[in-house]
Scaffold this motif. Structure first.
Motif, PDB file in Angstrom:
ATOM      1  N   PHE A 133       0.844  -1.194   0.000  1.00  0.00           N
ATOM      2  CA  PHE A 133       0.000   0.000   0.000  1.00  0.00           C
ATOM      3  C   PHE A 133       0.881   1.245   0.000  1.00  0.00           C
ATOM      4  O   PHE A 133       2.003   1.225   0.496  1.00  0.00           O
ATOM      5  CB  PHE A 133      -0.893   0.033   1.252  1.00  0.00           C
ATOM      6  CG  PHE A 133      -1.864  -1.094   1.338  1.00  0.00           C
ATOM      7  CD1 PHE A 133      -3.083  -1.034   0.669  1.00  0.00           C
ATOM      8  CD2 PHE A 133      -1.576  -2.222   2.090  1.00  0.00           C
ATOM      9  CE1 PHE A 133      -3.992  -2.072   0.748  1.00  0.00           C
ATOM     10  CE2 PHE A 133      -2.477  -3.267   2.171  1.00  0.00           C
ATOM     11  CZ  PHE A 133      -3.688  -3.190   1.503  1.00  0.00           C
ATOM     12  N   ALA A 134       0.337   2.327  -0.520  1.00  0.00           N
ATOM     13  CA  ALA A 134       1.079   3.589  -0.573  1.00  0.00           C
ATOM     14  C   ALA A 134       1.432   4.092   0.821  1.00  0.00           C
ATOM     15  O   ALA A 134       2.518   4.624   1.036  1.00  0.00           O
ATOM     16  CB  ALA A 134       0.266   4.645  -1.324  1.00  0.00           C
ATOM     17  N   ASP A 135       0.529   3.920   1.780  1.00  0.00           N
ATOM     18  CA  ASP A 135       0.740   4.524   3.099  1.00  0.00           C
ATOM     19  C   ASP A 135       1.475   3.641   4.102  1.00  0.00           C
ATOM     20  O   ASP A 135       2.116   4.151   5.013  1.00  0.00           O
ATOM     21  CB  ASP A 135      -0.592   4.983   3.703  1.00  0.00           C
ATOM     22  CG  ASP A 135      -1.623   3.869   3.789  1.00  0.00           C
ATOM     23  OD1 ASP A 135      -1.434   2.810   3.168  1.00  0.00           O
ATOM     24  OD2 ASP A 135      -2.635   4.068   4.487  1.00  0.00           O
ATOM     25  N   VAL A 136       1.437   2.313   3.951  1.00  0.00           N
ATOM     26  CA  VAL A 136       2.071   1.441   4.942  1.00  0.00           C
ATOM     27  C   VAL A 136       3.165   0.539   4.371  1.00  0.00           C
ATOM     28  O   VAL A 136       3.885  -0.101   5.110  1.00  0.00           O
ATOM     29  CB  VAL A 136       1.041   0.556   5.678  1.00  0.00           C
ATOM     30  CG1 VAL A 136       0.073   1.384   6.483  1.00  0.00           C
ATOM     31  CG2 VAL A 136       0.316  -0.363   4.734  1.00  0.00           C
ATOM     32  N   GLY A 137       3.281   0.475   3.057  1.00  0.00           N
ATOM     33  CA  GLY A 137       4.259  -0.427   2.459  1.00  0.00           C
ATOM     34  C   GLY A 137       3.731  -1.852   2.431  1.00  0.00           C
ATOM     35  O   GLY A 137       2.548  -2.076   2.239  1.00  0.00           O
ATOM     36  N   ILE A 138       4.622  -2.808   2.683  1.00  0.00           N
ATOM     37  CA  ILE A 138       4.231  -4.221   2.623  1.00  0.00           C
ATOM     38  C   ILE A 138       3.360  -4.565   3.827  1.00  0.00           C
ATOM     39  O   ILE A 138       3.668  -4.200   4.957  1.00  0.00           O
ATOM     40  CB  ILE A 138       5.462  -5.139   2.639  1.00  0.00           C
ATOM     41  CG1 ILE A 138       6.319  -4.920   1.413  1.00  0.00           C
ATOM     42  CG2 ILE A 138       5.052  -6.610   2.716  1.00  0.00           C
ATOM     43  CD1 ILE A 138       7.609  -5.707   1.431  1.00  0.00           C
ATOM     44  N   ALA A 139       2.297  -5.298   3.545  1.00  0.00           N
ATOM     45  CA  ALA A 139       1.429  -5.820   4.609  1.00  0.00           C
ATOM     46  C   ALA A 139       1.365  -7.329   4.450  1.00  0.00           C
ATOM     47  O   ALA A 139       1.148  -7.840   3.355  1.00  0.00           O
ATOM     48  CB  ALA A 139       0.039  -5.207   4.513  1.00  0.00           C
ATOM     49  N   PRO A 193       9.924   3.449  -3.875  1.00  0.00           N
ATOM     50  CA  PRO A 193       8.794   4.169  -3.274  1.00  0.00           C
ATOM     51  C   PRO A 193       7.524   3.926  -4.093  1.00  0.00           C
ATOM     52  O   PRO A 193       7.579   3.754  -5.312  1.00  0.00           O
ATOM     53  CB  PRO A 193       9.207   5.642  -3.370  1.00  0.00           C
ATOM     54  CG  PRO A 193      10.677   5.630  -3.575  1.00  0.00           C
ATOM     55  CD  PRO A 193      11.007   4.337  -4.263  1.00  0.00           C
ATOM     56  N   TYR A 194       6.389   3.888  -3.423  1.00  0.00           N
ATOM     57  CA  TYR A 194       5.106   3.648  -4.083  1.00  0.00           C
ATOM     58  C   TYR A 194       4.846   4.735  -5.119  1.00  0.00           C
ATOM     59  O   TYR A 194       5.053   5.911  -4.869  1.00  0.00           O
ATOM     60  CB  TYR A 194       3.977   3.640  -3.061  1.00  0.00           C
ATOM     61  CG  TYR A 194       2.672   3.120  -3.614  1.00  0.00           C
ATOM     62  CD1 TYR A 194       2.339   1.784  -3.475  1.00  0.00           C
ATOM     63  CD2 TYR A 194       1.778   3.955  -4.277  1.00  0.00           C
ATOM     64  CE1 TYR A 194       1.147   1.287  -3.986  1.00  0.00           C
ATOM     65  CE2 TYR A 194       0.593   3.471  -4.788  1.00  0.00           C
ATOM     66  CZ  TYR A 194       0.280   2.135  -4.635  1.00  0.00           C
ATOM     67  OH  TYR A 194      -0.892   1.654  -5.152  1.00  0.00           O
ATOM     68  N   SER A 195       4.401   4.324  -6.286  1.00  0.00           N
ATOM     69  CA  SER A 195       4.065   5.240  -7.365  1.00  0.00           C
ATOM     70  C   SER A 195       2.858   4.668  -8.098  1.00  0.00           C
ATOM     71  O   SER A 195       2.853   3.489  -8.451  1.00  0.00           O
ATOM     72  CB  SER A 195       5.248   5.362  -8.333  1.00  0.00           C
ATOM     73  OG  SER A 195       4.828   5.891  -9.574  1.00  0.00           O
ATOM     74  N   ILE A 196       1.858   5.482  -8.326  1.00  0.00           N
ATOM     75  CA  ILE A 196       0.655   5.007  -9.016  1.00  0.00           C
ATOM     76  C   ILE A 196       1.006   4.445 -10.386  1.00  0.00           C
ATOM     77  O   ILE A 196       0.437   3.454 -10.826  1.00  0.00           O
ATOM     78  CB  ILE A 196      -0.389   6.129  -9.141  1.00  0.00           C
ATOM     79  CG1 ILE A 196      -0.961   6.448  -7.771  1.00  0.00           C
ATOM     80  CG2 ILE A 196      -1.496   5.746 -10.107  1.00  0.00           C
ATOM     81  CD1 ILE A 196      -1.890   7.628  -7.756  1.00  0.00           C
ATOM     82  N   THR A 197       1.962   5.045 -11.073  1.00  0.00           N
ATOM     83  CA  THR A 197       2.258   4.631 -12.438  1.00  0.00           C
ATOM     84  C   THR A 197       3.425   3.656 -12.571  1.00  0.00           C
ATOM     85  O   THR A 197       3.501   2.939 -13.559  1.00  0.00           O
ATOM     86  CB  THR A 197       2.553   5.853 -13.329  1.00  0.00           C
ATOM     87  OG1 THR A 197       3.655   6.572 -12.765  1.00  0.00           O
ATOM     88  CG2 THR A 197       1.348   6.758 -13.466  1.00  0.00           C
ATOM     89  N   GLU A 198       4.344   3.606 -11.611  1.00  0.00           N
ATOM     90  CA  GLU A 198       5.550   2.808 -11.805  1.00  0.00           C
ATOM     91  C   GLU A 198       5.832   1.764 -10.740  1.00  0.00           C
ATOM     92  O   GLU A 198       6.623   0.853 -10.972  1.00  0.00           O
ATOM     93  CB  GLU A 198       6.765   3.734 -11.936  1.00  0.00           C
ATOM     94  CG  GLU A 198       6.686   4.610 -13.165  1.00  0.00           C
ATOM     95  CD  GLU A 198       7.901   5.499 -13.314  1.00  0.00           C
ATOM     96  OE1 GLU A 198       8.969   5.137 -12.818  1.00  0.00           O
ATOM     97  OE2 GLU A 198       7.766   6.564 -13.940  1.00  0.00           O
ATOM     98  N   SER A 199       5.222   1.873  -9.572  1.00  0.00           N
ATOM     99  CA  SER A 199       5.509   0.919  -8.497  1.00  0.00           C
ATOM    100  C   SER A 199       4.310   0.825  -7.561  1.00  0.00           C
ATOM    101  O   SER A 199       4.345   1.328  -6.442  1.00  0.00           O
ATOM    102  CB  SER A 199       6.769   1.355  -7.750  1.00  0.00           C
ATOM    103  OG  SER A 199       7.121   0.390  -6.788  1.00  0.00           O
ATOM    104  N   ASN A 200       3.247   0.175  -8.032  1.00  0.00           N
ATOM    105  CA  ASN A 200       2.033   0.057  -7.223  1.00  0.00           C
ATOM    106  C   ASN A 200       1.797  -1.401  -6.828  1.00  0.00           C
ATOM    107  O   ASN A 200       2.671  -2.249  -7.023  1.00  0.00           O
ATOM    108  CB  ASN A 200       0.835   0.655  -7.979  1.00  0.00           C
ATOM    109  CG  ASN A 200       0.538  -0.061  -9.281  1.00  0.00           C
ATOM    110  OD1 ASN A 200       0.658  -1.275  -9.395  1.00  0.00           O
ATOM    111  ND2 ASN A 200       0.134   0.705 -10.286  1.00  0.00           N
ATOM    112  N   CYS A 201       0.627  -1.694  -6.294  1.00  0.00           N
ATOM    113  CA  CYS A 201       0.330  -3.048  -5.828  1.00  0.00           C
ATOM    114  C   CYS A 201       0.405  -4.070  -6.957  1.00  0.00           C
ATOM    115  O   CYS A 201       0.837  -5.210  -6.757  1.00  0.00           O
ATOM    116  CB  CYS A 201      -1.034  -3.098  -5.149  1.00  0.00           C
ATOM    117  SG  CYS A 201      -2.427  -2.654  -6.219  1.00  0.00           S
ATOM    118  N   HIS A 202       0.004  -3.691  -8.153  1.00  0.00           N
ATOM    119  CA  HIS A 202       0.046  -4.608  -9.297  1.00  0.00           C
ATOM    120  C   HIS A 202       1.491  -4.927  -9.682  1.00  0.00           C
ATOM    121  O   HIS A 202       1.831  -6.080  -9.957  1.00  0.00           O
ATOM    122  CB  HIS A 202      -0.696  -4.016 -10.498  1.00  0.00           C
ATOM    123  CG  HIS A 202      -2.091  -3.594 -10.186  1.00  0.00           C
ATOM    124  ND1 HIS A 202      -3.048  -4.452  -9.688  1.00  0.00           N
ATOM    125  CD2 HIS A 202      -2.696  -2.393 -10.286  1.00  0.00           C
ATOM    126  CE1 HIS A 202      -4.181  -3.803  -9.515  1.00  0.00           C
ATOM    127  NE2 HIS A 202      -3.992  -2.547  -9.867  1.00  0.00           N
TER     128      HIS A 202
END
Length: 144
Positions: free
Chosen positions: A29-35, A81-90
């Motif tokens: 997730f963007a806010d917590v990282g790996i869960a 770092p989480y990125s909607i376009t380059e490093s998201n959950c998918h």
């Protein structure tokens, strides 16, 4: 699909069935990282659908997989770092999946990739409109 977003977005996670009958769910997730969530034997996991039939049995793994190795692979997959376009959950699930399954099951596509491309294109166009082509070009590269 995420009902709270009226089906416009989806969320990916990876679920592993452990030898002792438990299940392990890994997501980012963007806010917590790996869960990581462990579902005990008999405990019901939240429902979801398997994307594009992606399921692998023990004989389809590159090598035997234990929980510690899977955790290390997940940490490595979430190294940016989480990125909607380059490093998201998918992207996270795709990286982990491709690291653990045999070559014939590895993939390059994931859910919402078309929407991600549209978001990237719209943000780049908006940046050019607001800040000029030079500023938008320096704001980031193309999605992978």
């Amino acid at each position: 699909r995420r009902p709270q977003h009226h089906g416009l977005t989806s969320h990916s996670w990876l679920q592993a069935h452990l030898q002792d009958g438990r299940r392990m769910r890994l997501e980012v997730f963007a806010d917590v990282g790996i869960a990581e969530t462990i579902f005990e034997l008999g405990q019901r996991a939240p429902e979801g659908e398997v994307y594009d039939g992606r399921s692998a049995g023990p004989h389809e793994l590159v090598r035997p997989l234990n929980i510690d190795r899977l955790r290390r692979i997940a940490v490595d997959a979430a190294d940016q770092p989480y990125s909607i376009t380059e490093s998201n959950c998918h992207h996270f699930v795709l990286k982990v999946w491709n690291e653990v399954v045999i070559e014939s099951l590895q993939c390059s596509h994931y859910p919402d990739r078309v929407k991600t491309g549209l978001i990237w294109g719209a943000s780049k166009s908006l940046g050019e409109l607001l800040f000029g082509a030079a500023s938008a070009a320096g704001a980031g590269g193309e999605p992978r």
